[in-house]
Design a protein around this motif. Sequence first.
Motif, PDB file in Angstrom:
ATOM      1  N   GLY A 294       1.106  -0.912   0.198  1.00 36.56           N
ATOM      2  CA  GLY A 294       0.546   0.202  -0.121  1.00 36.56           C
ATOM      3  C   GLY A 294       0.743   1.341  -0.239  1.00 36.56           C
ATOM      4  N   SER A 295       2.239   1.354  -0.746  1.00 35.20           N
ATOM      5  CA  SER A 295       2.603   2.654   0.041  1.00 35.20           C
ATOM      6  C   SER A 295       2.776   3.239  -1.802  1.00 35.20           C
ATOM      7  CB  SER A 295       4.188   2.163  -1.021  1.00 35.20           C
ATOM      8  OG  SER A 295       4.462   1.336   0.406  1.00 35.20           O
ATOM      9  N   GLU A 296       2.555   4.493  -1.812  1.00 41.56           N
ATOM     10  CA  GLU A 296       2.121   6.013  -2.037  1.00 41.56           C
ATOM     11  C   GLU A 296       3.355   5.337  -3.507  1.00 41.56           C
ATOM     12  OE1 GLU A 296      -0.744   7.511  -2.119  1.00 41.56           O
ATOM     13  OE2 GLU A 296      -1.257   7.042  -0.315  1.00 41.56           O
ATOM     14  N   PRO A 297       2.681   6.147  -4.278  1.00 38.18           N
ATOM     15  CA  PRO A 297       3.655   6.210  -5.608  1.00 38.18           C
ATOM     16  C   PRO A 297       4.927   6.804  -5.914  1.00 38.18           C
ATOM     17  CG  PRO A 297       1.623   6.291  -6.445  1.00 38.18           C
ATOM     18  CD  PRO A 297       1.007   6.633  -4.872  1.00 38.18           C
TER      19      PRO A 297
ATOM     20  N   LYS B  60       6.674   7.663  -2.637  1.00 36.23           N
ATOM     21  CA  LYS B  60       7.588   6.833  -1.991  1.00 36.23           C
ATOM     22  C   LYS B  60       8.212   5.513  -2.775  1.00 36.23           C
ATOM     23  CE  LYS B  60       6.738   8.187   1.972  1.00 36.23           C
ATOM     24  NZ  LYS B  60       7.953   8.907   2.857  1.00 36.23           N
ATOM     25  N   ILE B  61       7.899   4.540  -3.291  1.00 32.23           N
ATOM     26  CA  ILE B  61       7.675   4.156  -4.802  1.00 32.23           C
ATOM     27  C   ILE B  61       8.930   4.510  -5.296  1.00 32.23           C
ATOM     28  CG2 ILE B  61       7.411   2.247  -6.683  1.00 32.23           C
ATOM     29  CD1 ILE B  61       4.194   1.885  -5.554  1.00 32.23           C
ATOM     30  N   ALA B  62       8.600   6.241  -5.967  1.00 35.16           N
ATOM     31  CA  ALA B  62       9.950   6.690  -6.581  1.00 35.16           C
ATOM     32  C   ALA B  62      11.206   6.436  -5.430  1.00 35.16           C
ATOM     33  CB  ALA B  62       8.790   7.884  -7.011  1.00 35.16           C
ATOM     34  N   GLU B  63      10.817   7.616  -4.177  1.00 35.25           N
ATOM     35  CA  GLU B  63      12.437   7.912  -3.791  1.00 35.25           C
ATOM     36  C   GLU B  63      13.317   5.956  -3.313  1.00 35.25           C
ATOM     37  OE1 GLU B  63       9.954  11.251  -0.673  1.00 35.25           O
ATOM     38  OE2 GLU B  63      10.013   9.076   0.337  1.00 35.25           O
TER      39      GLU B  63
ATOM     40  N   ASN C 216       6.593  12.968  -7.711  1.00 36.24           N
ATOM     41  CA  ASN C 216       6.372  13.845  -7.728  1.00 36.24           C
ATOM     42  C   ASN C 216       5.689  13.348  -6.527  1.00 36.24           C
ATOM     43  OD1 ASN C 216       4.710  15.555  -8.194  1.00 36.24           O
ATOM     44  ND2 ASN C 216       3.342  14.343  -9.555  1.00 36.24           N
ATOM     45  N   LYS C 217       6.049  14.191  -5.732  1.00 38.57           N
ATOM     46  CA  LYS C 217       5.323  14.859  -4.212  1.00 38.57           C
ATOM     47  C   LYS C 217       3.537  15.236  -4.452  1.00 38.57           C
ATOM     48  CE  LYS C 217       9.004  14.517  -1.122  1.00 38.57           C
ATOM     49  NZ  LYS C 217       9.110  14.428  -0.263  1.00 38.57           N
ATOM     50  N   PRO C 218       2.777  14.374  -3.696  1.00 43.59           N
ATOM     51  CA  PRO C 218       1.617  14.440  -3.336  1.00 43.59           C
ATOM     52  C   PRO C 218       1.416  16.116  -3.737  1.00 43.59           C
ATOM     53  CG  PRO C 218       1.800  12.600  -2.448  1.00 43.59           C
ATOM     54  CD  PRO C 218       3.216  13.547  -2.561  1.00 43.59           C
TER      55      PRO C 218
END
Length: 170
Positions: free
Chosen positions: A128-131, A133-136, A155-157
């Motif tokens: 359930g990680s945010e996109p 966070k995956i990019a980081e 691209n942070k929210p």
Amino acid sequence: MSALLKATVSSLEVADMVDKEHGKLLRDIRQYCEYLDEAKIGLVDFFVESTYTDSKGETRPCFMVTKKGCEFIAHKLTGQKGAIFTARYINRFHEMEDGQVLCALNPNVALGVANLGRVTERIMRNQGSEPYKIAEAFEMQCRQFGITLPEDFINKPKYQQLELSDMQKS
């Protein structure tokens, strides 16, 4: 080994720089390797055997050529061809050292980094990680191999961007 990978260019790129068929350059490098091996001089300081996948999906031989290897090849060239190659490889290695251009990774390592990124993404998505966070996480993995991604890769929210800008004002 990663330091070695950071400081190499592929024999495909060298062949292009010296305006020579890749097969003929491979022949020459193999001959140089024989000479160095007979003299018990470390080959990996100059040339590292590798492979790449061609446009047909077939695995082909190549070498990863270090800066010393480029200098070795340059000393074998004369006249205009030698001068132009010397200038090109010097510029190429300076660009890599200055971080202006991505280094040429061993194709197998590049494939490994891509696979690592895919596995990390799948695991993080399943958790359930945010996109972003995956990019980081992927950016961190790339940095470990000397791969630089564009500044705007993550691209942070919007709500996090607002929090960051408010904190910077304080």
